[in-house]
Design an enzyme around this catalytic site. Sequence first.
Site, PDB file in Angstrom:
ATOM      1  N   ASP A  93       0.856  -1.196   0.000  1.00 35.64           N
ATOM      2  CA  ASP A  93       0.000   0.000   0.000  1.00 35.64           C
ATOM      3  C   ASP A  93       0.891   1.245   0.000  1.00 35.64           C
ATOM      4  O   ASP A  93       1.759   1.381   0.861  1.00 35.64           O
ATOM      5  CB  ASP A  93      -0.890   0.005   1.245  1.00 35.64           C
ATOM      6  CG  ASP A  93      -1.876  -1.160   1.222  1.00 35.64           C
ATOM      7  OD1 ASP A  93      -2.468  -1.416   0.159  1.00 35.64           O
ATOM      8  OD2 ASP A  93      -2.034  -1.835   2.258  1.00 35.64           O
ATOM      9  N   TYR A 111      -2.087  -6.154  -8.747  1.00 33.32           N
ATOM     10  CA  TYR A 111      -1.761  -4.724  -8.709  1.00 33.32           C
ATOM     11  C   TYR A 111      -0.773  -4.356  -9.801  1.00 33.32           C
ATOM     12  O   TYR A 111      -0.863  -3.288 -10.391  1.00 33.32           O
ATOM     13  CB  TYR A 111      -1.195  -4.341  -7.335  1.00 33.32           C
ATOM     14  CG  TYR A 111      -2.277  -3.879  -6.417  1.00 33.32           C
ATOM     15  CD1 TYR A 111      -3.122  -4.790  -5.803  1.00 33.32           C
ATOM     16  CD2 TYR A 111      -2.518  -2.533  -6.195  1.00 33.32           C
ATOM     17  CE1 TYR A 111      -4.156  -4.386  -4.988  1.00 33.32           C
ATOM     18  CE2 TYR A 111      -3.551  -2.109  -5.376  1.00 33.32           C
ATOM     19  CZ  TYR A 111      -4.359  -3.049  -4.774  1.00 33.32           C
ATOM     20  OH  TYR A 111      -5.386  -2.630  -3.969  1.00 33.32           O
TER      21      TYR A 111
HETATM   22  C1  LIG Z   1      -1.707  -2.832  -2.649  1.00 35.40           C
HETATM   23  S1  LIG Z   1      -2.050  -4.433  -2.109  1.00 35.40           S
HETATM   24  C2  LIG Z   1      -0.977  -5.453  -3.110  1.00 35.40           C
HETATM   25  C3  LIG Z   1      -1.393  -6.883  -3.119  1.00 35.40           C
HETATM   26  C4  LIG Z   1      -0.515  -7.835  -3.926  1.00 35.40           C
HETATM   27  N1  LIG Z   1       0.814  -7.925  -3.353  1.00 35.40           N
HETATM   28  C5  LIG Z   1      -0.453  -7.411  -5.374  1.00 35.40           C
HETATM   29  O1  LIG Z   1       0.630  -6.982  -5.806  1.00 35.40           O
HETATM   30  O2  LIG Z   1      -1.477  -7.540  -6.070  1.00 35.40           O
HETATM   31  C6  LIG Z   1      -1.261  -4.516  -0.524  1.00 35.40           C
HETATM   32  C7  LIG Z   1      -1.764  -5.669   0.324  1.00 35.40           C
HETATM   33  O3  LIG Z   1      -1.025  -5.757   1.531  1.00 35.40           O
HETATM   34  C8  LIG Z   1      -1.914  -6.119   2.569  1.00 35.40           C
HETATM   35  N2  LIG Z   1      -1.322  -5.657   3.830  1.00 35.40           N
HETATM   36  C9  LIG Z   1      -1.019  -4.374   4.158  1.00 35.40           C
HETATM   37  N3  LIG Z   1      -0.481  -4.314   5.384  1.00 35.40           N
HETATM   38  C10 LIG Z   1      -0.451  -5.594   5.845  1.00 35.40           C
HETATM   39  C11 LIG Z   1      -0.025  -6.170   7.067  1.00 35.40           C
HETATM   40  N4  LIG Z   1       0.509  -5.425   8.045  1.00 35.40           N
HETATM   41  N5  LIG Z   1      -0.141  -7.512   7.226  1.00 35.40           N
HETATM   42  C12 LIG Z   1      -0.668  -8.283   6.231  1.00 35.40           C
HETATM   43  N6  LIG Z   1      -1.093  -7.778   5.048  1.00 35.40           N
HETATM   44  C13 LIG Z   1      -0.992  -6.460   4.863  1.00 35.40           C
HETATM   45  C14 LIG Z   1      -3.208  -5.398   2.231  1.00 35.40           C
HETATM   46  O4  LIG Z   1      -4.339  -5.995   2.850  1.00 35.40           O
HETATM   47  C15 LIG Z   1      -3.234  -5.524   0.709  1.00 35.40           C
HETATM   48  O5  LIG Z   1      -3.922  -6.668   0.280  1.00 35.40           O
END
Ligand SMILES: C[S@@+](CC[C@H](N)C(=O)[O-])C[C@H]1O[C@@H](n2cnc3c(N)ncnc32)[C@H](O)[C@@H]1O
Length: 218
Positions: A127, A199
Amino acid sequence: MSMQVVDKFYGRRKGRPLKKQKTEFLKTLDLYKIKFPLDLKTIFPNTQEVWLEIGFGGGEHLAALAEQNREVGFIGAEAFMNGVASFLQYRSEKQLTNVRLFPDDVRLLLQELPDNSIQKVFILFPDPWPKKKHHKRRIVNPKLLSELSRIVKKGGEVRLASDVPDYIEHMQRAFQSVSEFHPYFCSQEKPNFWPSTRYEMKAIEAQQYPQYLIYLKD
Ligand SMILES: C[S@@+](CC[C@H](N)C(=O)[O-])C[C@H]1O[C@@H](n2cnc3c(N)ncnc32)[C@H](O)[C@@H]1O
């Protein structure tokens, strides 16, 4: 051990209501969920290496790697339940018996992982938190890197990607401050062994070209 050390978690845990099929897959989660106390030898009795994906989103990268590397034990951490349900569907379709899930804030898992226990870590399209006042919420930060320095084995690696140039610089600065890792790869050309993520595909469609980084643990 302290389960309270984790600061506020900022991501979403739930989104749109799950479709019926996804709800059914989510009912199987308990079978594949990491439980504490954590014992990697019991979870992965026949594997030499354990790889960890942080924030696997819809799980397409985790599923592709787990299918290509069935001798490796995988841990996928994702706090967003729709993503966990998507991965469970891949798990069932591809018979990915070598994956365990941590469906919560990954920082709770990291503090439980033993020293030198993980061969590879993947943090893909985290994120972005674009506003400066929110940069401290970015998951790639000195605290996370200090945990990764502890848990990643010598010769192990951390792979990262982002389509946000400012986050790439933020990652590079964070790694510069950790002496245990050195930069190995940095390019807009993705190596062909590196599976895509949702993403990433969205970013490329929007002509926001990602950068791919690999750091090696000394
Ligand atoms: C922007 S998305 C990218 C997802 C995937 N890696 C992609 O490239 O399609 C970031 C993901 O990280 C997860 N995330 C963020 N902080 C996290 C945390 N502290 N523990 C586990 N998951 C987390 C969010 O729920 C989200 O699904």
